[in-house]
Design a protein around this motif. Structure first.
Motif, short mmCIF file in Angstrom:
data_model
loop_
_atom_site.label_atom_id
_atom_site.label_comp_id
_atom_site.label_asym_id
_atom_site.label_seq_id
_atom_site.Cartn_x
_atom_site.Cartn_y
_atom_site.Cartn_z
N THR A 1 0.82 -0.73 0.16
CA THR A 1 0.16 -0.63 0.35
C THR A 1 0.60 1.27 0.20
N ASN A 2 1.81 1.46 0.76
CA ASN A 2 2.94 2.36 0.80
C ASN A 2 3.22 3.10 -0.40
N VAL A 3 3.92 1.90 -1.15
CA VAL A 3 4.35 2.02 -2.00
C VAL A 3 3.85 2.49 -3.06
N ILE A 4 2.27 1.83 -3.74
CA ILE A 4 1.93 2.57 -5.00
C ILE A 4 1.56 3.73 -4.69
N ASN A 5 0.83 4.02 -2.99
CA ASN A 5 -0.18 5.73 -2.69
C ASN A 5 1.31 6.32 -3.31
N PHE A 6 2.63 5.75 -2.67
CA PHE A 6 3.24 6.95 -2.52
C PHE A 6 3.17 7.20 -4.37
N SER A 7 3.94 5.89 -5.11
CA SER A 7 4.06 5.45 -6.23
C SER A 7 3.27 7.24 -7.40
N ASP B 1 13.96 5.02 0.32
CA ASP B 1 14.12 6.26 0.01
C ASP B 1 14.11 6.25 -2.41
N ASN B 2 14.43 4.24 -2.49
CA ASN B 2 14.07 5.03 -3.79
C ASN B 2 13.19 4.86 -5.01
N ILE B 3 12.19 4.72 -4.73
CA ILE B 3 10.78 4.55 -5.53
C ILE B 3 10.74 5.29 -6.30
N THR B 4 11.37 6.55 -5.77
CA THR B 4 10.70 7.03 -7.12
C THR B 4 11.32 6.71 -8.45
N PHE B 5 12.71 6.30 -8.07
CA PHE B 5 13.39 5.94 -9.46
C PHE B 5 13.24 5.26 -10.31
N HIS B 6 11.95 3.68 -9.11
CA HIS B 6 11.41 2.97 -10.19
C HIS B 6 10.15 3.00 -10.08
N SER B 7 9.19 3.93 -9.70
CA SER B 7 8.38 3.93 -9.96
C SER B 7 7.52 4.68 -11.25
N VAL C 1 7.20 -3.39 -7.81
CA VAL C 1 8.22 -2.57 -7.40
C VAL C 1 8.12 -2.87 -5.93
N VAL C 2 9.17 -3.70 -4.87
CA VAL C 2 9.37 -3.85 -3.44
C VAL C 2 9.97 -3.72 -2.85
N ALA C 3 9.39 -2.30 -2.04
CA ALA C 3 10.38 -1.92 -1.76
C ALA C 3 9.63 -1.39 0.19
N SER C 4 11.23 -1.81 1.00
CA SER C 4 11.24 -2.04 2.18
C SER C 4 10.99 -1.00 3.05
N SER D 1 6.72 -2.49 7.50
CA SER D 1 6.62 -1.39 8.43
C SER D 1 8.29 -1.11 9.12
N ASP D 2 8.67 0.55 9.31
CA ASP D 2 9.57 0.78 10.26
C ASP D 2 9.78 -0.30 10.75
N SER D 3 11.47 -1.09 11.31
CA SER D 3 11.70 -1.88 12.24
C SER D 3 12.83 -0.51 13.06
N ASN D 4 13.54 -1.71 14.58
CA ASN D 4 14.53 -1.18 15.01
C ASN D 4 15.21 -2.12 14.93
#
Ligand SMILES: [Zn+2]
Length: 620
Positions: free
Chosen positions: A211-217, A297-303, A335-338, A382-385
């Motif tokens: 969801t995050n990836v497609i919405n951002f794209s 941080d690389n989604i823009t370049f791949h979407s 685009v499988v972005a983590s 989701s973000d992890s630590n």
């Protein structure tokens, strides 16, 4: 059998990579590729180091070496690290090869011919003290889009938008704190607006993206502007246009060339294997899916950027056009972005010392403990630590106690009682035995569906659930108490060994090093989990230019171990096992935390000294 393309983000060669990087692009792409190979698919997995751009120049200046020397050094460091992690690239190469240059120039020329690249002027930042152009990434200021402080001249990490340095509010040079001067110079632009409609239409056909990836794209298309794809810089790929090609101070911008690396690496792979057109099966056949693995941080370049470059090359934007000799090129399947990983609650930062490098963690801990942690606790959706205490806990409780002890116990009982894999006596089979084997067999479909839908954490949890149930089976059947019935004992141990073997297949994409040892502990022979290796090669187009590549034979001829229950061999010798996983002493947690704070303090001091020295230089 299908062809599947696994494209892995290109690590930037200005320093060693840390665990946050490999959590995003490295391990997940390898798990996916290994799974698809076990399914019998023909996987091509490519990447390499991204070596152009101003940050390389700046780092090289700082160290007093040439940009190529710096790139050579970190290309080798990064290739070694990724190989040591067991990442099964068919080819891991670099962007300073002659092959990459040719492919990039071919794309540029066709996009120019199709009208999607045109000439214009752009304001560039100049350092008033040196008169040289300032790297975008080394200018900091307030983001004009979201208002965040500390946005860089190429991108804002807060909102993820690409920026041009002159858009920043209150820009300053990160190198020495001075305010840059902006001058108009001539550049080539990629006409993103002319490609936006086709790019967005393709995005809207995408299914099952995170969801995050497609919405951002999709959000990237609210406002689309043409972007300069050349820079006033003496390090990069020459612009293949008359009067520009020989100009030492005009080069293609790094982001234009780096994303083309997926294609050029595929072509280099085919050329190296002596079948120069073999890459086409992964790029020109529209039924072949291409999966791209990266951090968010690389989604823009791949979407947006890479799809728009391909649409321009294919002649599929609003200006039409024809495809060049390499096309038509396939758009990404997904685009499988983590998400991001932090370190002990802080944002990873090499310059601030909040970091654990791949080489350092691998020098102190087993590689599969690292892979396991990334897979079970990484930033998948989701973000992890990353914390040392959780790293040690996952290793000790899950790998060593639950899985390692199980393998050890079963192999030990078989070694002691039979010395080889015993046969099943059908008369001794109980419902309990059958239920366990049914369960392990069925887990392949469940875990496989999770991996295919890029839910690797869930797939690993499914495998570990199976491990837990095999442990319960051993506790319930108590084979060490079966004294006078060798047929029943043999049946129980055969069932247990088969179940362990099944679990080992389920874990193999995640734990390739350990799964080889488990395979051998149960009498298996030959390679179970193929590993990559480094090969020293010479450039195919620039004689004398030598570099290391990562490659390997992952198909083992045709004897890939399958993603399904593979019958264990009755009579295969089983010796007393040596433990496959060791517990990490809990004291390691404090040691690592101490090391981390010491590093942090030392780096802070060094950075303050460096900046003070630069400012003093300016004042003189
Ligand atoms: Zn922003």
């Amino acid at each position: 059998m299908s062809h599947i393309l696994v494209n892995v983000a290109w690590p930037y060669a200005n320093g060693p990579r840390h665990i946050g990087h490999v959590a995003g692009f490295g391990v997940p792409s390898d798990v996916y590729a290994r799974y698809e190979r076990m399914k019998g698919n023909d996987v091509l997995m490519v990447s390499g180091t991204d070596e152009h751009g101003t940050p390389i120049l700046v780092e090289a200046d700082k160290e007093g070496v040439s940009a190529q020397e710096l790139a050579n050094r970190y290309n080798r460091v990064i290739a070694n690290d990724l190989c040591d992690l067991g990442l099964s690239y068919d080819l891991f190469t670099r962007t300073t090869t002659g092959n990459h240059e040719k492919v990039v120039q071919e794309l540029f020329k066709q996009c120019l011919k199709n009208g999607y690249i045109y000439k214009g002027t752009q304001k560039v930042a100049i350092s008033p003290s040196t008169g040289r152009t300032l790297p975008d990434r080394y200018i900091e200021g307030t983001c004009p889009i979201c208002g965040a402080d500390g946005a860089r001249g190429d991108q804002c990490d807060d909102c993820g938008n690409e920026l041009d340095p002159d858009e920043l509010i209150n820009p300053v040079s990160k190198i020495n704190g001075e305010v840059p001067r902006f001058e108009e110079t001539e550049h080539f632009f990629l006409d993103l607006p002319a490609l936006a409609e086709a790019n967005l239409a393709w995005l809207k056909t995408r299914k099952d993206w995170r969801t995050n990836v497609i919405n951002f794209s999709i959000g990237l298309f609210k406002e689309v502007k043409p972007r300069a794809i050349t820079r006033d810089i003496d390090w990069g790929i020459p612009v293949p246009v008359k009067d520009w090609i020989d100009n030492p101070n005009k080069k293609l911008y790094v982001w234009f060339d780096a994303v083309i690396g997926y294609l050029s690496a595929s072509i280099e792979w085919a050329r190296r294997k002596g079948d120069p057109e073999a890459w086409r099966a992964w790029w020109n056949d529209p039924s072949t899916p291409g999966y791209y693995f990266m951090g968010k941080d690389n989604i823009t370049f791949h979407s947006q950027i890479w799809p728009s470059e391909m649409l321009a090359y294919n002649g599929q934007g609003s200006k039409g056009g024809e495809t060049g000799e390499l096309g038509p090129l396939n758009m990404p399947e997904q685009v499988v972005a983590s998400e991001f990983m932090t370190m002990e609650g802080k944002k990873f930062s090499s310059s601030r010392g909040i970091v654990i490098y791949v080489k350092d963690i691998l020098s102190r801990y087993p590689v599969d403990a690292v892979r396991y942690y990334i897979s079970i606790a990484g930033p998948e959706s989701s973000d992890s630590n990353f914390t040392w205490s959780e790293f040690v806990r996952h290793n000790n409780e899950e790998l060593a106690s639950s899985w390692g002890n199980l393998v050890n116990r079963v192999a030990n009982l078989i070694a002691k009682n039979f010395g080889e894999i015993p046969a099943i006596d059908e008369n001794e089979m109980t419902d309990e035995d059958r239920a366990l084997l049914d369960e392990t067999r069925e887990a392949f479909a469940t875990a496989g569906n999770f991996i295919e839908s890029h839910h690797q954490k869930a797939a690993l949890l499914e495998a570990m659930r199976v491990v837990g149930d095999i442990n319960k089976y051993i506790s319930a059947t108590e084979p060490w108490k079966i004294k006078d019935n060798p047929a029943r004992l043999g049946t129980v141990l055969h069932v247990a060994a088969q179940a362990v073997s099944d679990a080992n297949h389920l874990l193999a994409p995640f734990l390739p090093h350990a799964s080889q040892k488990v395979w051998e502990a149960l009498g298996g022979k030959g390679t179970f989990s193929p590993l990559p290796h480094i090969e020293e090669v010479e450039d195919l187009d620039k004689p004398g230019f030598k570099y290391p590549i990562i490659t390997g034979d992952y198909k083992l001829g045709v004897n890939v171990h399958p993603w399904e229950s593979e019958p264990i061999e009755v009579g295969a010798p089983v010796a007393k096992p040596t433990p496959i996983f060791a517990k990490i002493p809990v004291e390691a947690v404090q040691e690592e935390l101490d090391r981390f704070s010491a590093d942090l303090a030392a780096r802070k001091e060094a950075e303050a000294e460096r900046l003070a020295a630069e400012k003093a230089k300016l004042a003189n």
